[in-house]
Design an enzyme around this catalytic site. Structure first.
Site, PDB file in Angstrom:
ATOM      1  N   GLU A 192       0.835  -1.207   0.000  1.00 17.56           N
ATOM      2  CA  GLU A 192       0.000   0.000   0.000  1.00 17.56           C
ATOM      3  C   GLU A 192       0.863   1.249   0.000  1.00 17.56           C
ATOM      4  O   GLU A 192       1.798   1.354   0.803  1.00 17.56           O
ATOM      5  CB  GLU A 192      -0.927  -0.030   1.216  1.00 17.56           C
TER       6      GLU A 192
ATOM      7  N   HIS B  29      -7.877   1.550   1.840  1.00 20.92           N
ATOM      8  CA  HIS B  29      -7.756   1.116   3.241  1.00 20.92           C
ATOM      9  C   HIS B  29      -8.538   2.058   4.174  1.00 20.92           C
ATOM     10  O   HIS B  29      -7.995   2.655   5.107  1.00 20.92           O
ATOM     11  CB  HIS B  29      -6.288   1.054   3.671  1.00 20.92           C
TER      12      HIS B  29
END
Length: 414
Positions: free
Chosen positions: A264, A283
């Site tokens: 990420e 997220h």
């Protein structure tokens, strides 16, 4: 005076809670340039505690440059960005804040499920492009559909409860939950393979473990019911993205919703990001004002309790003891350490150890006393700093087998 660093744009309530205590000085550092282990290593030396979210990485390099650090507080559940083993060996407590974002993450999973069922993001994008694609974006109802929950922990249980209110049939797979416990929640507990074959929607709520890494792979996808829709709000590496993309391309999987990724942020060139049947969020599972305030309050209070009162709560590398049990055990901590020290001075070498707890003590959580015995024992013949946090880890490192026995019988000693 204790010095605490707060990072990663944590809710301001954490600073407020800690500053209300006269013995704590708070420094807020939201500079992303100091998120890297190399940069953080240069500024952490004087701090006794650090409170972080997911942006900061606490590595062995950071810990080696933090001689005063006593506690790391993670405002959230996952501690993937912390070298817990290295912290334990250095006697540093690692705490998290479980439960603070449970509701928020469960609601996000359900939001993704509903968006997936009715093609809501695709409809928004289509309209913005000047199109009117009613037929192409026809969805499915969720009433009467089977929802398979992989992982029936705190978040999975909230999802199950809410899904029941949506008139879905809820099944779950979790090796650590009994059928009777699941039944009390209105959930049928099944094997993972059964869940794959029966579910119209599958939502993942598992921790990052060796057993869960890549669990949704090509083989697992082939076992799933044709037309299944998959939601992942747990850990990014639970799903093999290439296998998922292929399963959607060939029509076996109808769609997916992903809130997490193996790396990420993800590489923008990933093929799966261009798949119109998959919806994404960056997220956001725990990203609500309410959840961020909850976890900030939890971690601030836990850090303060440990620094000022040595009370340990929600530690991932040490047993958490309730205050009631602590009152019973504290008077015996010093005795336990002295007994361990006496044994160490008598034998002067590594030796397996058996600790027996008798009478009322056998009913309590005695792990704190075991750690105290080991602290005394190891301090007698090692030059490494030993405390109750790292004593068990150091004992294992030295090959010392530790055995605890419990007996409700009350014996007389002379």
């Amino acid at each position: 005076m204790f010095k605490v660093m707060i990072r990663d744009n944590m809710s301001p309530v954490a600073k407020e809670r800690l500053e209300a205590l006269s013995q704590i000085e708070v420094v807020v550092d939201n500079n992303k340039e100091t998120n890297s282990p190399e940069a953080l290593s240069g500024i952490i030396k004087d701090f006794h505690a650090i409170a972080i979210r997911s942006g900061t990485k606490i590595t062995e390099q950071v810990l080696a440059n933090a001689p005063n650090l006593k506690v790391i507080g993670r405002a959230g559940v996952g501690v993937d960005n912390i070298d817990v083993e290295a912290a334990t060996k250095r006697g540093i407590i690692v705490m998290n804040a479980p439960g603070g974002n449970t509701i928020t993450t469960a609601e996000h999973a359900l939001s993704l499920m509903l968006s997936l069922a009715r093609n809501i993001p695709q409809g928004t994008a289509s309209l913005r492009e000047g199109k009117w694609e009613k037929k192409a974006l026809t969805g499915v109802e969720i009433t009467g559909k089977t929802l398979g929950i992989v992982g029936l922990g705190q978040i999975g249980r909230v999802v199950a409860e809410r899904a029941g209110g949506l008139k879905m049939k809820v099944i779950a797979a979790d090796p650590f939950v009994s059928k009777s416990s699941a039944r009390e929640m209105g959930v049928d507990l099944v094997s993972l393979d059964e869940l794959f074959s029966l579910s119209d929607f599958i939502t993942l709520h598992v921790p990052r473990l060796k057993e869960t890494a890549g669990m949704i792979n090509d083989k697992a996808l082939q076992k799933m019911k044709p037309g299944v829709r998959i939601i992942n709000c747990s850990r990014g590496d639970v799903v093999d993205l290439d296998a998922l993309h292929e399963a959607i391309q060939n029509g076996h999987v109808a769609g997916a919703a992903l809130d997490v990724f193996p790396k990420e942020p993800p590489d923008p060139s990933l093929l799966i990001l261009k798949n119109p049947k998959i919806i994404f969020t960056p997220h956001l599972g725990a990203s609500t004002d309410e959840a961020q305030d909850k976890v900030a309050v939890m971690i601030a209070d836990q850090i303060a309790d440990y620094l000022e009162k040595e009370i340990i709560t929600n530690a991932v590398n040490f047993p958490s003891i309730s205050k009631d049990i602590l009152l019973h055990i504290v008077p015996h901590l010093s005795l336990s350490e002295k007994m361990g020290s006496l044994m160490g001075q008598l034998i002067r070498k590594s030796h397996d150890i058996t600790i027996t707890y008798s009478g009322e003590f056998a009913k309590l959580n005695t792990r704190l006393l075991t750690h105290a015995v080991l602290k005394g024992l190891l301090s007698s013949f090692t030059d490494k700093p030993v405390n109750q946090i790292n004593s068990l880890s150091l004992a294992k490192e030295k090959g010392i087998a530790v055995k605890e026995t419990m007996s409700l019988a009350t014996d007389d000693f002379t």
